[in-house]
Scaffold this motif. Structure first.
Motif, PDB file in Angstrom:
ATOM      1  N   PHE A   1       0.796  -1.237   0.000  1.00 48.69           N
ATOM      2  CA  PHE A   1       0.000   0.000   0.000  1.00 48.69           C
ATOM      3  C   PHE A   1       0.825   1.283   0.000  1.00 48.69           C
ATOM      4  CE2 PHE A   1       0.669  -0.689   4.560  1.00 48.69           C
ATOM      5  CZ  PHE A   1       0.895   0.592   5.044  1.00 48.69           C
ATOM      6  N   ALA A   2       2.146   1.185   0.120  1.00 51.43           N
ATOM      7  CA  ALA A   2       2.976   2.391   0.158  1.00 51.43           C
ATOM      8  C   ALA A   2       2.729   3.339  -1.014  1.00 51.43           C
ATOM      9  CB  ALA A   2       4.457   2.008   0.231  1.00 51.43           C
ATOM     10  N   PRO A   3       2.421   2.833  -2.235  1.00 54.63           N
ATOM     11  CA  PRO A   3       2.186   3.762  -3.356  1.00 54.63           C
ATOM     12  C   PRO A   3       0.949   4.652  -3.196  1.00 54.63           C
ATOM     13  CG  PRO A   3       2.788   1.593  -4.178  1.00 54.63           C
ATOM     14  CD  PRO A   3       2.526   1.435  -2.714  1.00 54.63           C
ATOM     15  N   TYR A   4       0.137   4.428  -2.157  1.00 57.65           N
ATOM     16  CA  TYR A   4      -0.933   5.387  -1.873  1.00 57.65           C
ATOM     17  C   TYR A   4      -0.352   6.717  -1.383  1.00 57.65           C
ATOM     18  CZ  TYR A   4      -4.747   1.963  -2.224  1.00 57.65           C
ATOM     19  OH  TYR A   4      -5.661   1.041  -2.672  1.00 57.65           O
ATOM     20  N   GLY A   5       0.924   6.713  -0.958  1.00 58.35           N
ATOM     21  CA  GLY A   5       1.517   7.946  -0.458  1.00 58.35           C
ATOM     22  C   GLY A   5       2.944   8.170  -0.883  1.00 58.35           C
ATOM     23  N   GLU A   6       3.543   7.222  -1.605  1.00 56.66           N
ATOM     24  CA  GLU A   6       4.925   7.333  -2.049  1.00 56.66           C
ATOM     25  C   GLU A   6       5.028   6.916  -3.510  1.00 56.66           C
ATOM     26  OE1 GLU A   6       7.062   6.108   2.218  1.00 56.66           O
ATOM     27  OE2 GLU A   6       7.160   4.748   0.499  1.00 56.66           O
ATOM     28  N   PRO A   7       6.079   7.335  -4.212  1.00 61.42           N
ATOM     29  CA  PRO A   7       6.251   6.900  -5.607  1.00 61.42           C
ATOM     30  C   PRO A   7       6.241   5.386  -5.723  1.00 61.42           C
ATOM     31  CG  PRO A   7       7.754   8.697  -5.126  1.00 61.42           C
ATOM     32  CD  PRO A   7       7.124   8.315  -3.819  1.00 61.42           C
ATOM     33  N   LEU A   8       5.554   4.868  -6.714  1.00 63.47           N
ATOM     34  CA  LEU A   8       5.407   3.437  -6.902  1.00 63.47           C
ATOM     35  C   LEU A   8       6.753   2.723  -6.969  1.00 63.47           C
ATOM     36  CD1 LEU A   8       3.750   0.887  -7.520  1.00 63.47           C
ATOM     37  CD2 LEU A   8       3.585   1.662  -9.904  1.00 63.47           C
ATOM     38  N   ARG A   9       7.734   3.331  -7.610  1.00 64.84           N
ATOM     39  CA  ARG A   9       9.024   2.653  -7.774  1.00 64.84           C
ATOM     40  C   ARG A   9       9.697   2.364  -6.437  1.00 64.84           C
ATOM     41  NH1 ARG A   9      11.664   1.134 -11.973  1.00 64.84           N
ATOM     42  NH2 ARG A   9      10.359   2.346 -13.405  1.00 64.84           N
ATOM     43  N   GLN A  10       9.424   3.158  -5.413  1.00 61.62           N
ATOM     44  CA  GLN A  10      10.039   2.926  -4.112  1.00 61.62           C
ATOM     45  C   GLN A  10       9.596   1.591  -3.503  1.00 61.62           C
ATOM     46  OE1 GLN A  10      10.388   7.652  -2.766  1.00 61.62           O
ATOM     47  NE2 GLN A  10       9.703   6.117  -1.302  1.00 61.62           N
ATOM     48  N   SER A  11       8.425   1.106  -3.875  1.00 58.48           N
ATOM     49  CA  SER A  11       7.943  -0.151  -3.306  1.00 58.48           C
ATOM     50  C   SER A  11       8.780  -1.341  -3.775  1.00 58.48           C
ATOM     51  CB  SER A  11       6.470  -0.376  -3.670  1.00 58.48           C
ATOM     52  OG  SER A  11       6.313  -0.574  -5.061  1.00 58.48           O
ATOM     53  N   ILE A  12       9.501  -1.175  -4.881  1.00 56.18           N
ATOM     54  CA  ILE A  12      10.338  -2.269  -5.389  1.00 56.18           C
ATOM     55  C   ILE A  12      11.432  -2.620  -4.387  1.00 56.18           C
ATOM     56  CG2 ILE A  12      12.022  -2.868  -7.173  1.00 56.18           C
ATOM     57  CD1 ILE A  12      10.276  -1.386  -9.181  1.00 56.18           C
ATOM     58  N   ALA A  13      12.023  -1.600  -3.743  1.00 55.07           N
ATOM     59  CA  ALA A  13      13.074  -1.853  -2.755  1.00 55.07           C
ATOM     60  C   ALA A  13      12.529  -2.619  -1.563  1.00 55.07           C
ATOM     61  CB  ALA A  13      13.700  -0.538  -2.304  1.00 55.07           C
TER      62      ALA A  13
ATOM     63  N   TYR B   1       4.652  -8.850  -6.028  1.00 56.44           N
ATOM     64  CA  TYR B   1       4.485  -7.407  -6.145  1.00 56.44           C
ATOM     65  C   TYR B   1       5.675  -6.699  -6.768  1.00 56.44           C
ATOM     66  CZ  TYR B   1      -0.010  -7.698  -4.054  1.00 56.44           C
ATOM     67  OH  TYR B   1      -1.322  -8.001  -3.863  1.00 56.44           O
ATOM     68  N   LEU B   2       6.852  -7.317  -6.767  1.00 50.13           N
ATOM     69  CA  LEU B   2       7.982  -6.661  -7.423  1.00 50.13           C
ATOM     70  C   LEU B   2       7.786  -6.617  -8.941  1.00 50.13           C
ATOM     71  CD1 LEU B   2      11.709  -6.985  -6.403  1.00 50.13           C
ATOM     72  CD2 LEU B   2      11.020  -6.630  -8.759  1.00 50.13           C
ATOM     73  N   PRO B   3       7.561  -7.741  -9.622  1.00 50.16           N
ATOM     74  CA  PRO B   3       7.324  -7.638 -11.073  1.00 50.16           C
ATOM     75  C   PRO B   3       6.022  -6.914 -11.404  1.00 50.16           C
ATOM     76  CG  PRO B   3       6.985  -9.896 -10.324  1.00 50.16           C
ATOM     77  CD  PRO B   3       7.609  -9.154  -9.185  1.00 50.16           C
ATOM     78  N   LEU B   4       5.031  -7.000 -10.513  1.00 53.08           N
ATOM     79  CA  LEU B   4       3.781  -6.278 -10.765  1.00 53.08           C
ATOM     80  C   LEU B   4       4.026  -4.774 -10.763  1.00 53.08           C
ATOM     81  CD1 LEU B   4       0.763  -6.173 -11.210  1.00 53.08           C
ATOM     82  CD2 LEU B   4       0.440  -6.415  -8.739  1.00 53.08           C
ATOM     83  N   ALA B   5       4.817  -4.296  -9.813  1.00 49.96           N
ATOM     84  CA  ALA B   5       5.150  -2.868  -9.786  1.00 49.96           C
ATOM     85  C   ALA B   5       5.881  -2.465 -11.064  1.00 49.96           C
ATOM     86  CB  ALA B   5       6.011  -2.553  -8.562  1.00 49.96           C
TER      87      ALA B   5
ATOM     88  N   GLY C   1      -3.178  11.940  -2.362  1.00 51.24           N
ATOM     89  CA  GLY C   1      -2.296  11.121  -1.542  1.00 51.24           C
ATOM     90  C   GLY C   1      -0.945  10.885  -2.178  1.00 51.24           C
ATOM     91  N   ALA C   2      -0.910  10.645  -3.480  1.00 52.22           N
ATOM     92  CA  ALA C   2       0.347  10.303  -4.160  1.00 52.22           C
ATOM     93  C   ALA C   2       0.377  10.928  -5.547  1.00 52.22           C
ATOM     94  CB  ALA C   2       0.500   8.792  -4.252  1.00 52.22           C
ATOM     95  N   PRO C   3       0.638  12.237  -5.631  1.00 50.66           N
ATOM     96  CA  PRO C   3       0.629  12.899  -6.941  1.00 50.66           C
ATOM     97  C   PRO C   3       1.623  12.295  -7.933  1.00 50.66           C
ATOM     98  CG  PRO C   3       1.538  14.334  -5.228  1.00 50.66           C
ATOM     99  CD  PRO C   3       0.910  13.179  -4.538  1.00 50.66           C
ATOM    100  N   ALA C   4       2.750  11.769  -7.442  1.00 44.36           N
ATOM    101  CA  ALA C   4       3.752  11.209  -8.354  1.00 44.36           C
ATOM    102  C   ALA C   4       3.207  10.013  -9.126  1.00 44.36           C
ATOM    103  CB  ALA C   4       5.003  10.793  -7.576  1.00 44.36           C
ATOM    104  N   ASN C   5       2.260   9.281  -8.521  1.00 45.49           N
ATOM    105  CA  ASN C   5       1.675   8.109  -9.181  1.00 45.49           C
ATOM    106  C   ASN C   5       0.389   8.425  -9.928  1.00 45.49           C
ATOM    107  OD1 ASN C   5       3.688   6.537  -7.948  1.00 45.49           O
ATOM    108  ND2 ASN C   5       2.423   6.214  -6.136  1.00 45.49           N
ATOM    109  N   GLU C   6      -0.305   9.472  -9.499  1.00 44.72           N
ATOM    110  CA  GLU C   6      -1.676   9.661  -9.970  1.00 44.72           C
ATOM    111  C   GLU C   6      -1.925  10.905 -10.815  1.00 44.72           C
ATOM    112  OE1 GLU C   6      -3.561   7.221  -9.584  1.00 44.72           O
ATOM    113  OE2 GLU C   6      -2.557   6.118  -7.987  1.00 44.72           O
ATOM    114  N   GLU C   7      -1.018  11.875 -10.764  1.00 41.48           N
ATOM    115  CA  GLU C   7      -1.293  13.144 -11.445  1.00 41.48           C
ATOM    116  C   GLU C   7      -1.507  12.938 -12.937  1.00 41.48           C
ATOM    117  OE1 GLU C   7       0.224  17.780 -11.295  1.00 41.48           O
ATOM    118  OE2 GLU C   7       1.626  16.169 -10.768  1.00 41.48           O
TER     119      GLU C   7
END
Length: 454
Positions: free
Chosen positions: A194-206, A230-234, A394-400
């Motif tokens: 759920f981190a991409p609700y508030g952080e850039p999606l790519r950060q969830s890969i780490a 979730y890594l390849p899905l991201a 919540g996450a403009p980097a992913n949704e704008e």
């Protein structure tokens, strides 16, 4: 750890017949729940959890309605406690010393992923109970898992994205502070959900990569398996090169030979089929069927295993494929199926694709609809856009860029072509800046279509 699940099950059953104390029995039941999760035996895991909690004097309600009533009471209590403190301050809360509460916390943690698959309301209830125990009795290692999973619920069910991210970060801090290696995989994996609700999606890969490594090292095979999903899905959702995504898919399938996790096997196999389709290796441009994959058989297998959560993902992929090939009726039908299965993907960020795909399909359907049907279609686009507006906050980097693209489509079908051009340009620019090349390409295609119409 060696993948000898039947032997492990038999040995746990034998030990249950010899232990004397209730606390020893609950420890064995917790262990067996972990075993059952990797085998996809979620209902059996929930039954063991209920039995263990009963030994500790905790009776979980039966049925969705009863669970919902209990859940709302727990949520209200949590809200009252959190209203008077900062979430960050919980990292310094006293430690939990009561052995009965420690055992209850472990059992509730064990039930959580099993209930997520088979009883969504029970899932939310057991998570809330874990949080309330932690808030009232003190922190234990398992409290980190409680907080991160409650964050998933706040993001997915209540739209409280900022609080969800705070809870996730608190959980990561607790793992570090307490040296809670036994929950480290769980916490990193759940946070990535759920981190991409508030952080850039790519950060969830780490976070996924950390969860994979820790889980394989510590034997937390279920949550390691989820991270291999979730890594390849991201990467797919970011529009990364298909060859790179396929490498991660193959790596995941290799890891599943050890974990034998059915949920992950089916999800990763699905992504492999999607990649094959995008590379022109299936029976048609919108079909996942090939010599090695059957949509019908896959859906039947998922149904038999009772892992409905990934059905939402399947229908999202199908809607996307139909959208790419301008079949708006089928794209809309698949988006509707995804929406009907969305409750089984509560808090999982890929579920945010549903309003986006629905709005794209509705706009395309509007182009060929009768005049008397068009107002209702525009209203439906506006409803989806309202959901996306909140997501963008919540996450403009992913949704704008996705929000701008749907604004453009709504303006286009409303015959506001100049306004549409501005929104398309914003979608193109923000998609490029935030690293979504496939959405940049889609926005360019839509903009060219408007130019041709004009």
């Amino acid at each position: 750890l060696a993948g000898q699940f039947e032997k492990a099950d038999a040995q746990i059953g034998e030990m249950l017949g010899h232990v004397r104390s209730d606390l020893e029995k609950t420890d064995l039941l917790s262990l067996r729940m972990t075993l059952y999760a990797s085998q996809g035996r979620f209902s059996d895991g929930v039954a063991d959890g209920r039995a263990g909690l009963k030994l500790l004097g905790i009776d979980l309600p039966e049925g969705s309605q009863a669970c919902m009533g209990a859940l709302m009471a727990e949520v209200a209590s949590i809200g009252q406690i959190l209203a008077g403190i900062s979430i960050q301050s919980l990292v310094d809360a006293p430690l939990l010393t009561d052995k009965v509460q420690q055992s209850a916390l472990r059992l509730l943690m064990g039930i959580t992923p099993r209930a997520f698959q088979v009883e969504p309301t029970l899932f939310a209830l057991v998570v809330a109970k874990q949080v309330l125990i932690s808030l009232t009795h003190g922190n234990a290692n398992a409290s980190a898992f409680a907080y991160v999973t409650y964050g998933l619920i706040l993001a997915g069910s209540f739209g409280q994205y900022a609080a969800a991210i705070e809870l996730g970060r608190l959980a990561l801090q607790l793992v570090e502070k307490l040296g809670a290696i036994e929950v480290a995989c769980k916490v990193n994996s759940a946070y990535a959900f759920f981190a991409p609700y508030g952080e850039p999606l790519r950060q969830s890969i780490a976070a996924c990569a950390r969860a994979q490594q820790i889980g394989l090292e510590t034997g937390d095979l279920y949550y390691a398996s989820m991270a291999f999903i979730y890594l390849p899905l991201a990467m797919l959702r970011l529009g990364d090169p298909l060859e790179s995504v396929l490498e991660e898919v193959v790596r995941g399938l290799s890891a599943m030979k050890r974990t034998k996790d059915e949920t992950a096997i089916q999800a990763i196999t699905l992504m492999q089929a999607v990649i094959a389709c995008l590379q022109g290796q299936t029976t048609g441009p919108t079909s996942l069927d090939s010599r090695t994959f059957s949509e019908t058989d896959w859906l039947a297998r998922v149904e038999a295993l009772k892992i409905a959560g990934i059905k939402c993902l399947f229908y999202c992929f199908k809607s996307l494929l139909f959208t790419l090939h301008e079949n708006s009726a089928q794209a809309l039908a698949m988006a509707a199926e995804a929406e009907s299965n969305q409750a089984t993907a509560t808090g999982l960020h890929y579920a945010t694709d549903v309003p986006f795909l629905s709005a794209l399909a509705l706009a395309r359907e509007h182009d060929s609809a009768a005049a008397d049907k068009q107002p209702a279609l525009r209203e439906s686009i506006e409803r989806n856009l309202a959901i996306m507006t909140k997501l963008k906050e919540g996450a403009p980097a992913n949704e704008e860029h996705r929000h701008a693209l749907i604004c453009a489509e709504l303006a286009r079908v409303s015959d506001h072509f100049e306004q549409a051009q501005g929104h398309y340009e914003k979608a193109i620019t923000t998609a490029r800046e935030n690293g979504f090349p496939h959405h940049e390409a889609l926005a360019k295609k839509k903009k060219i279509f408007v130019i041709m119409v004009e």
